[in-house]
Motif scaffolding. Structure first.
Motif, PDB file in Angstrom:
ATOM      1  N   GLN B  79       0.833  -1.212   0.000  1.00  0.00           N
ATOM      2  CA  GLN B  79       0.000   0.000   0.000  1.00  0.00           C
ATOM      3  C   GLN B  79       0.863   1.257   0.000  1.00  0.00           C
ATOM      4  O   GLN B  79       0.601   2.200  -0.743  1.00  0.00           O
ATOM      5  CB  GLN B  79      -0.889   0.007   1.240  1.00  0.00           C
ATOM      6  CG  GLN B  79      -2.228  -0.662   1.006  1.00  0.00           C
ATOM      7  CD  GLN B  79      -3.010  -0.800   2.297  1.00  0.00           C
ATOM      8  OE1 GLN B  79      -2.446  -0.778   3.390  1.00  0.00           O
ATOM      9  NE2 GLN B  79      -4.316  -0.934   2.169  1.00  0.00           N
ATOM     10  N   TYR B  80       1.882   1.261   0.882  1.00  0.00           N
ATOM     11  CA  TYR B  80       2.754   2.439   0.988  1.00  0.00           C
ATOM     12  C   TYR B  80       3.508   2.680  -0.313  1.00  0.00           C
ATOM     13  O   TYR B  80       3.616   3.807  -0.778  1.00  0.00           O
ATOM     14  CB  TYR B  80       3.751   2.260   2.146  1.00  0.00           C
ATOM     15  CG  TYR B  80       3.165   2.543   3.504  1.00  0.00           C
ATOM     16  CD1 TYR B  80       1.818   2.338   3.764  1.00  0.00           C
ATOM     17  CD2 TYR B  80       3.968   3.024   4.539  1.00  0.00           C
ATOM     18  CE1 TYR B  80       1.285   2.590   5.013  1.00  0.00           C
ATOM     19  CE2 TYR B  80       3.436   3.286   5.796  1.00  0.00           C
ATOM     20  CZ  TYR B  80       2.097   3.059   6.031  1.00  0.00           C
ATOM     21  OH  TYR B  80       1.574   3.302   7.248  1.00  0.00           O
ATOM     22  N   LYS B  83       1.322   4.169  -2.877  1.00  0.00           N
ATOM     23  CA  LYS B  83       0.902   5.539  -2.599  1.00  0.00           C
ATOM     24  C   LYS B  83       2.065   6.531  -2.661  1.00  0.00           C
ATOM     25  O   LYS B  83       1.901   7.657  -3.127  1.00  0.00           O
ATOM     26  CB  LYS B  83       0.297   5.565  -1.184  1.00  0.00           C
ATOM     27  CG  LYS B  83      -0.999   6.349  -1.093  1.00  0.00           C
ATOM     28  CD  LYS B  83      -1.622   6.184   0.272  1.00  0.00           C
ATOM     29  CE  LYS B  83      -1.912   7.546   0.858  1.00  0.00           C
ATOM     30  NZ  LYS B  83      -2.429   7.464   2.216  1.00  0.00           N
ATOM     31  N   GLN B 111      -4.133   0.973  -7.871  1.00  0.00           N
ATOM     32  CA  GLN B 111      -4.759   2.098  -7.151  1.00  0.00           C
ATOM     33  C   GLN B 111      -6.267   2.088  -7.359  1.00  0.00           C
ATOM     34  O   GLN B 111      -6.956   3.024  -6.967  1.00  0.00           O
ATOM     35  CB  GLN B 111      -4.187   3.431  -7.648  1.00  0.00           C
ATOM     36  CG  GLN B 111      -2.794   3.702  -7.156  1.00  0.00           C
ATOM     37  CD  GLN B 111      -2.275   5.058  -7.595  1.00  0.00           C
ATOM     38  OE1 GLN B 111      -2.877   5.725  -8.433  1.00  0.00           O
ATOM     39  NE2 GLN B 111      -1.155   5.465  -7.021  1.00  0.00           N
TER      40      GLN B 111
END
Ligand SMILES: Nc1ncnc2c1ncn2[C@@H]1O[C@H](COP(=O)(O)OP(=O)(O)O)[C@@H](O)[C@H]1O
Ligand SMILES: [Mg+2]
Lengths: 415, 233
Positions: B79-80, B83, B111
């Motif tokens: 996720q990190y 992002k 995403q």
């Protein structure tokens, strides 16, 4: 499952990796195909055997006399048993048996049949009109024995097509001709033919009463035969003929003082039991087909597993890239399994449809003895497809899980 | 944007342990273009991989955009990365069965951007790197420089806070290298934070700051006058 984006991603992957998809699919489809065909033919053989024995007067029981083999009630072994009219009438009228057709036979001893100066080397047999139904005979010329022959003790005879062919070469129609049996004239009134083989066309039939009275037979009988009413199914038919057989056997042995466990004395045979033996043979053959089929499926499962293993190995770097771009482990596992399940399911069903289609088309046209309408239980076939799909998914899961959970950097380093 | 304190990293190989990073302290502000230099085996890639959450640190702390990065499981790390980070690799790491546009669109898939929007965005970024006409070509049909530009477009597509490039010009000839650096400078001009690992001094000179690694520690950290790559293109 209903993630349209993932479906699109999977279709992309599949359509761009055609060879891989094709090989996976082929191994699944062929596994299912072979299994279904095998099972189909197993069933076909079973159908064939059942039909073979249900077709003619298969529920018949034959009874004949023999010499005894055991001492019983002070009677020596080796005694020749002789049936009497009374035995027949008791079985037919007094015993509570469900009989459809019946007949009795007496074979006069020490007689010679002649036509003109020619000796007829055929068996002369006294019998009743019903025999034609029991033995599947039919008339090609004239008539069969009838009740009037019986009542009036007529001296008439029925010969077979084979006898006509062999002994009446120069006669256009033997009906009306006279043959002599121990010099007593008998008029030929009909010619019969046996359905199937002509091995049993070696007999000249005369009315049983005539045979007994004219040739010193008194009330002697040699053979009895019966048919049973059609049963609901094969197993019931077998059970009924076994029951009938044992009742008749018990009665006759008691009547003629034969040891109940004597192998001799009374001979009794029912083709149904023979069919039963074939039937269990077929069960074994079906088992064998199942065995081969299951091996095929296992080979298919192993094949699919191997392919999945290779596919995942080959995609390790891709998995690393996807993870670097933000794919979560479960989305990777999901993607790989989704693809694997999709491909195996589609190809499994393709194999299923093709094989069932083939059975459907060629099944009814197969004209081989003992194979009738090969077909397969759809649910069983369907279950094997699911088995393969699940096996493929499980086989794919472990390498997918490993690839998805190793450090991204290690997956990326994979070459 | 990036803050690292007392970072240690060792690789275990059987009974041996190789201490690669021995206490790195270093921070990067938003909008910087930093070159990480050092000889081969000095631990540049190791450092970058830890910054990219592709690898884990043994000791020390790492804060990215105010978020402490520690004890991440793979799901969180994914996720990190999605992002915050964009990657550019020496070996490009494009997916070989996907065409240029599909490769660029891939981070957007993760995403959860819809297909149509993904494609539009991917085309826009391909246009920025000058490869719009090559959108439907597979990586195997592209030159090394083109592949790296596709990879840059892909790294940009996710609109990350930091771009991490490990030897982005390592597999390219010098002319193509300058084209790629020109692109990286332009992306930096637009305000993006970029870290470039390289062992080539001329590439490092095109950044705004050079961090020198040796034997697992930073031996030099200096701001430099940027050499524009455009003059060589
Ligand atoms: N996964 C690994 N396992 C063991 N040793 C490694 C691993 N990755 C890198 N190394 C070692 O760590 C040192 C630093 O490697 P790296 O960071 O790739 O250097 P650079 O990128 O500066 O050339 C090298 O000696 C290398 O052999
Ligand atoms: Mg390196």
């Amino acid at each position: 499952m209903f993630d349209i984006e993932r479906w699109q991603e999977i279709f992309d992957t599949i359509s761009k990796n055609k060879l891989r998809t094709f090989l996976t699919g082929l191994s699944v489809a062929s596994g299912i195909f072979i299994l279904v065909i095998l099972l189909g033919f197993g069933q076909g053989m079973q159908n064939g055997i059942a039909q073979e024995f249900e077709g003619d007067a298969a529920t018949s029981i034959w009874v004949w006399t023999q010499t005894t083999q055991k001492e019983y009630k002070g009677l020596n072994p080796g005694r020749q048993i002789q049936f009497r009219n009374e035995d027949y009438t008791t079985i037919v009228d007094k015993m509570d048996l469900n009989i459809d057709g019946k007949s009795k036979f007496y074979r006069p001893r020490g007689i010679t049949a002649t036509y003109g100066n020619d000796v007829l080397f055929y068996q002369v047999l006294g019998t009743t009109p019903e025999v034609q139904f029991i033995e599947n005979e039919y008339i090609v010329s004239g008539r069969f024995l009838n009740n009037a022959d019986e009542e009036q003790v007529r001296k008439v005879a029925i010969i077979s097509a084979k006898i006509k062919r062999e002994a009446f070469k120069n006669v256009e129609n033997p009906v009306g001709e006279i043959i002599r049996i121990s010099n007593i004239p008998f008029t030929i009134v009909g010619i019969y033919k046996e359905r199937g083989n002509d091995q049993e066309e070696d007999r000249i039939f005369i009315p049983i009463k005539t045979a007994q009275m004219v040739f010193n037979g008194a009330d002697k009988l040699d053979n009895l035969s019966f048919t049973l009413p059609a049963a609901e199914n094969f197993d019931a038919a077998v059970a009924e003929s076994v029951a009938f057989k044992s009742e008749v056997e018990t009665f006759l042995k008691q009547k003629h003082s034969i040891a109940p466990d004597d192998q001799g004395g009374v001979g009794i045979y029912s083709p149904m039991e023979e069919a039963k033996r074939y039937y269990s043979l077929i069960t074994n053959i079906k088992l064998f087909f199942w065995f081969v089929g299951v091996c095929t499926i296992i080979a298919g499962v192993v094949g699919v597993s191997n392919i999945m293993l290779i596919v995942v190995k080959e995609r390790t770097k891709e998995i690393g890239i996807r993870k670097a771009l933000g794919a979560k482990p479960w989305s990777i596992i999901g993607m790989i399994l989704h693809e694997s399940i999709f491909v195996t399911a589609i190809s499994g069903f393709t194999g299923l449809i093709l094989s069932m289609g083939l059975l459907e088309i060629i099944g009814p046209n197969i004209e081989v003895d003992y194979i009738v309408n090969p077909s397969v239980n759809f649910n069983i076939a369907l279950a094997t497809v699911f088995l393969l799909v699940i096996a493929g998914a499980i086989a794919g899961f472990f390498p997918a899980w490993r690839a998805a959970t190793i450090h991204t950097i290690d997956a990326l380093r994979d070459d | 944007m990036i803050e690292i304190k007392n970072l240690h990293k060792s690789y275990k190989m059987g009974s041996n342990s190789l201490h690669v990073l021995k206490g790195i302290n270093f921070s990067v502000e938003e909008g910087e273009l930093v070159a990480i230099m050092g000889s081969s085996g000095s631990g540049k890639s190791t450092l970058l991989n830890i910054l990219g959450m592709l690898d884990e640190l043994d000791e020390g702390s790492y804060t990215l955009d105010g978020v402490p990065i520690k004890n991440l499981n793979e799901t969180k790390a994914a996720q990190y990365r999605n992002k915050f980070l964009g990657f550019i690799f020496q070996s490009f790491n494009l997916i070989n069965y996907k065409n240029a546009m599909e490769n660029v669109a891939l981070p957007l898939y993760y995403q959860k951007v819809g297909r149509k929007e993904r494609q539009e965005k991917a085309l826009r970024y391909l246009e920025q790197v000058g490869l719009k006409e090559w959108a439907t070509h597979l990586p195997s049909e592209l030159s090394g420089g083109q592949k790296q530009r596709v990879a840059i477009a892909r790294a940009m597509a996710a609109e990350p806070k930091v771009l991490l490039a490990d030897e982005p010009t390592g597999a390219l000839d010098s002319k193509t290298s300058y084209e790629v650096m020109d692109l990286i400078q332009k992306i930096n001009d637009a305000g993006n934070t970029i870290l470039v690992v390289t062992h080539e001094p001329d590439i490092a000179d095109m950044c705004k700051r050079i961090v020198h690694l040796k034997d697992g520690v930073i031996v030099e950290d200096k701001k430099v006058e940027q050499v524009r790559a455009s003059q060589y293109v």
